[in-house]
Scaffold this motif. Structure first.
Motif, short mmCIF file in Angstrom:
data_model
loop_
_atom_site.label_atom_id
_atom_site.label_comp_id
_atom_site.label_asym_id
_atom_site.label_seq_id
_atom_site.Cartn_x
_atom_site.Cartn_y
_atom_site.Cartn_z
N UNK A 82 0.81 -1.21 0.00
CA UNK A 82 0.00 0.00 0.00
C UNK A 82 0.85 1.26 0.00
N UNK A 83 2.10 1.19 0.48
CA UNK A 83 2.94 2.37 0.57
C UNK A 83 3.64 2.67 -0.74
N UNK A 84 3.80 1.69 -1.62
CA UNK A 84 4.52 1.89 -2.87
C UNK A 84 3.64 2.65 -3.85
N UNK A 85 4.09 3.80 -4.37
CA UNK A 85 3.28 4.54 -5.34
C UNK A 85 3.38 3.92 -6.73
N UNK A 86 2.39 4.19 -7.53
CA UNK A 86 2.43 3.78 -8.93
C UNK A 86 3.37 4.70 -9.71
N UNK A 87 3.99 4.15 -10.74
CA UNK A 87 4.93 4.91 -11.55
C UNK A 87 4.43 4.95 -12.99
N UNK A 88 4.33 6.14 -13.54
CA UNK A 88 3.95 6.33 -14.93
C UNK A 88 5.08 7.05 -15.66
N UNK A 89 5.40 6.55 -16.82
CA UNK A 89 6.49 7.12 -17.61
C UNK A 89 5.92 7.76 -18.87
N UNK A 90 6.27 9.02 -19.09
CA UNK A 90 5.86 9.74 -20.29
C UNK A 90 7.12 10.04 -21.11
N UNK A 91 7.29 9.39 -22.22
CA UNK A 91 8.50 9.64 -23.03
C UNK A 91 8.55 11.08 -23.52
N UNK A 92 9.68 11.72 -23.36
CA UNK A 92 9.87 13.10 -23.80
C UNK A 92 11.36 13.40 -23.86
N UNK A 93 11.70 14.32 -24.73
CA UNK A 93 13.09 14.76 -24.80
C UNK A 93 13.37 15.74 -23.67
N UNK A 94 14.62 16.07 -23.48
CA UNK A 94 14.97 17.03 -22.43
C UNK A 94 14.33 18.39 -22.71
#
Length: 212
Positions: A82-94
């Motif tokens: 329950x303590x671990x957050x979900x991770x979402x990755x959005x590809x993008x350049x710098x």
């Protein structure tokens, strides 16, 4: 010729003496015993005799004592899960990471997230809002962080001072690989429910896979 005494005449109006019991007390005159009385008719507006209520049905002892089927067990998530957050990755350049972070923020607010629930972190150039607020001094800048009623923007230099918020958005918009490797694990610890990272997927996976 001998005289025969005359018998006294008893008049009907005269009452004779009551019989005296042996104890010397006068016995009461017996009264007539009344017979059974007829049932009185019911009065208007007065209910007649009510029918007794039916007996309460009781459950047999063997049925009452027999336990029912046990309730299904509800799985309780562990504290670590329950303590671990979900991770979402959005590809993008710098160059486009900051714009991608702004778009993600707009989607969060449109979905019902309160502004005070979001922390935005940059690894390179500061967000314009952070640069503007820091121009009034650090005391005013961190006072808004403590208020927690609006989106807060922080860069890599001060991310270790930021507190935990339900959602953390990281824009990998520059900086060295060491900076990204330091900021991403700190951002993961400060995300209560969701961590969104905008940047190079290969670099992000390498950092989060080793540092989380």
């Amino acid at each position: 010729m001998p005289l025969i005494p005359e018998e006294p005449q008893i008049h009907e109006s005269a009452q004779g003496p009551r019989a005296t019991p042996a104890s010397g007390r006068t016995a009461p005159t017996p009264r007539p015993v009344p017979g059974p009385r007829p049932a009185a008719p019911s009065r208007p507006g007065r209910p007649g005799p009510q029918r007794p209520a039916p007996p309460v049905q009781r459950v047999p002892r063997d049925v009452a004592a027999k336990p029912g089927p046990p309730a299904p067990a509800v799985p309780v998530p562990s504290a670590a899960a329950s303590a671990a957050p979900q991770i979402q990755l959005i590809p993008a350049s710098a160059e486009g990471a900051l714009d991608a972070a702004e778009e993600a923020l707009d989607l969060l607010l449109d979905a019902g997230r309160a502004p005070g629930e979001v922390l935005v972190i940059t690894t390179g150039e500061q967000h314009p809002w952070a640069a503007h607020e820091l121009s009034f001094g650090e005391a005013s800048y961190w006072a808004q962080h403590e208020a927690g009623d609006d989106v807060f923007y922080a860069d890599a230099a001060v991310v270790d001072r930021a507190g935990v918020r339900p959602v953390v958005v990281v824009a990998v918009n520059g900086g060295s690989e060491v900076t990204a490797a330091t900021v991403l694990p700190l951002a993961h610890k400060r995300a209560g429910a969701l961590l969104i990272v905008c940047g190079d997927p290969q670099q992000i996976n390498a950092v989060l896979g080793a540092g989380v």
